[in-house]
Design a protein around this motif. Structure first.
Motif, short mmCIF file in Angstrom:
data_model
loop_
_atom_site.label_atom_id
_atom_site.label_comp_id
_atom_site.label_asym_id
_atom_site.label_seq_id
_atom_site.Cartn_x
_atom_site.Cartn_y
_atom_site.Cartn_z
N PHE A 44 36.74 43.09 39.74
CA PHE A 44 37.60 42.68 40.78
C PHE A 44 36.84 42.47 42.04
CE2 PHE A 44 41.96 41.56 39.76
CZ PHE A 44 41.81 41.58 38.46
N HIS A 45 35.85 43.53 42.29
CA HIS A 45 35.06 43.32 43.61
C HIS A 45 34.00 42.13 43.39
CE1 HIS A 45 35.42 47.21 45.98
NE2 HIS A 45 36.32 47.58 45.23
N ALA A 75 35.94 33.97 38.46
CA ALA A 75 35.87 35.22 37.66
C ALA A 75 34.93 35.12 36.53
CB ALA A 75 37.46 35.40 36.90
N LEU A 133 46.62 41.06 45.65
CA LEU A 133 46.40 41.61 44.44
C LEU A 133 47.72 42.25 43.95
CD1 LEU A 133 43.14 41.93 45.74
CD2 LEU A 133 43.00 42.69 43.40
N PHE A 135 42.24 50.55 41.70
CA PHE A 135 41.37 49.66 42.56
C PHE A 135 41.91 49.79 44.10
CE2 PHE A 135 40.90 45.62 44.80
CZ PHE A 135 39.80 45.43 44.41
N LEU A 165 45.64 37.32 42.89
CA LEU A 165 45.06 37.94 41.57
C LEU A 165 45.84 39.02 41.15
CD1 LEU A 165 41.08 38.15 42.95
CD2 LEU A 165 42.53 36.32 42.09
N TRP A 214 34.58 39.50 42.05
CA TRP A 214 35.17 38.51 41.92
C TRP A 214 35.87 37.95 43.26
CZ3 TRP A 214 40.70 37.85 39.01
CH2 TRP A 214 41.06 36.68 38.69
N SER A 245 47.05 41.59 37.92
CA SER A 245 46.65 42.19 36.44
C SER A 245 47.70 42.91 35.78
CB SER A 245 45.39 43.35 36.90
OG SER A 245 46.09 44.44 37.58
#
Ligand code: HPA
Length: 291
Positions: free
Chosen positions: A268-269, A171, A29, A38, A112, A271, A114
């Motif tokens: 995100f969790h 997602a 991530l 996160f 992933l 996903w 962001s």
């Protein structure tokens, strides 16, 4: 040429990390401006300050802590970059993508990302989360310029499915799980650090852009080069220049990102949980790392 000793520098960084962890990260991530919280939600976390990782470039922007945290989310082993290095800080393109290349070198099969972004689509609002469907690279820079390191990937990587359709579908499922409306659109990368002019934003809208930011694209290109599946979510922190009567401030970017923190962490969790439960072995591309 810049790439000559890249594999060696990455191996040195990877070895320093593997010395201190006993799990094999499967998903990587990258947390953008104001979205770093996160990393605090991982279980079994081992944290590395970027200073402790050999060859790792250090970010300098407020809202970017500069840590790599390895741990688990719903039993899925993850490696999280909290803070990133931007091209506008004056780092070389190689430095800007060192962190994600390190994630790939740690063996993750998907990353992933962001970011914080300005909203160009008129229906967006500050706080909207947008899954990136595709990008337009107007940063003027490509991290693969220079001699190709054939150990890492091909000279001419395909970008047709840079934003992995399967990860994107998961997602959308994750957003439905938590009852959240996830938008989807095209992200444009600008070099920054000045924000865009209103005329530039009108141009970008004409070109088909839904959001604009100063990151992510070089990382996605570098990961695509290395055969790692990627997907990304933009947090629309402000409407882009000229769209409201207001001027833009970095503090607004941080405040909006903070206000969506809980939703972002939940999304995100959910996903990652779905990515962990999916069967990847029957698909093309890099498979899940073997335990
Ligand atoms: N433009 C570019 N980058 C950004 C913006 C913006 O409006 N908001 C957050 N990052």
């Amino acid at each position: 040429m810049p790439n000559k000793d890249l594999s060696a520098r990455l191996s040195e960084a990877r070895d320093a990390i593997f010395k201190r962890i006993d799990i094999q990260p499967e998903v990587g991530l990258v947390l953008g401006s104001g979205l770093g919280a996160f990393a605090d939600s991982l279980s079994n976390a081992t944290s590395f300050s970027f200073d402790e990782i050999p060859n790792m470039p250090r970010p300098s922007v407020s809202g970017h802590a500069g840590r790599l945290v390895v741990g688990t989310v719903s039993d899925v082993p993850v490696a999280v970059l909290q803070g990133r290095v931007h091209l506008y800080e004056g780092h070389s393109p190689d430095a800007a993508v060192f962190g994600v290349r390190l994630l790939a070198k740690l063996g993750v099969f998907a990353v992933l990302l962001s970011n914080a972004a300005g909203g160009i689509r008129t229906s967006f609002k500050p706080g909207t989360l947008m899954l990136i469907r595709d990008h337009i690279n107007l940063s003027g820079i490509n991290p693969l310029v220079g001699a190709n390191d054939d150990e890492l990937g091909p000279r001419f990587p395909d970008m047709t499915r840079a934003y992995d359709p399967r990860l994107r579908s998961l997602a959308r499922d994750a957003a439905a799980d938590i009852g959240f409306n996830l938008e989807e659109g095209v992200y444009t990368a600008m070099l920054g650090p000045s924000y865009e002019t209103p005329a530039e934003i009108r141009m970008l809208r004409t070109l088909g852009a839904d959001a604009v930011g100063m990151s992510t694209v070089p990382e996605v290109i570098a990961l695509q080069h290395m055969g790692v599946r990627t997907a990304a979510v933009s947090c629309i922190t402000n409407m882009a220049a000229g769209m409201t009567g207001e001027v833009l401030h970095h503090s607004e970017v941080e405040q909006t990102a903070e206000s969506v923190r809980e939703t972002f962490v939940k999304l995100f969790h959910a996903w990652i949980e779905r990515i962990g439960a999916a069967d990847w072995a029957s698909t093309t591309g890099r498979f899940r790392a073997k335990k």
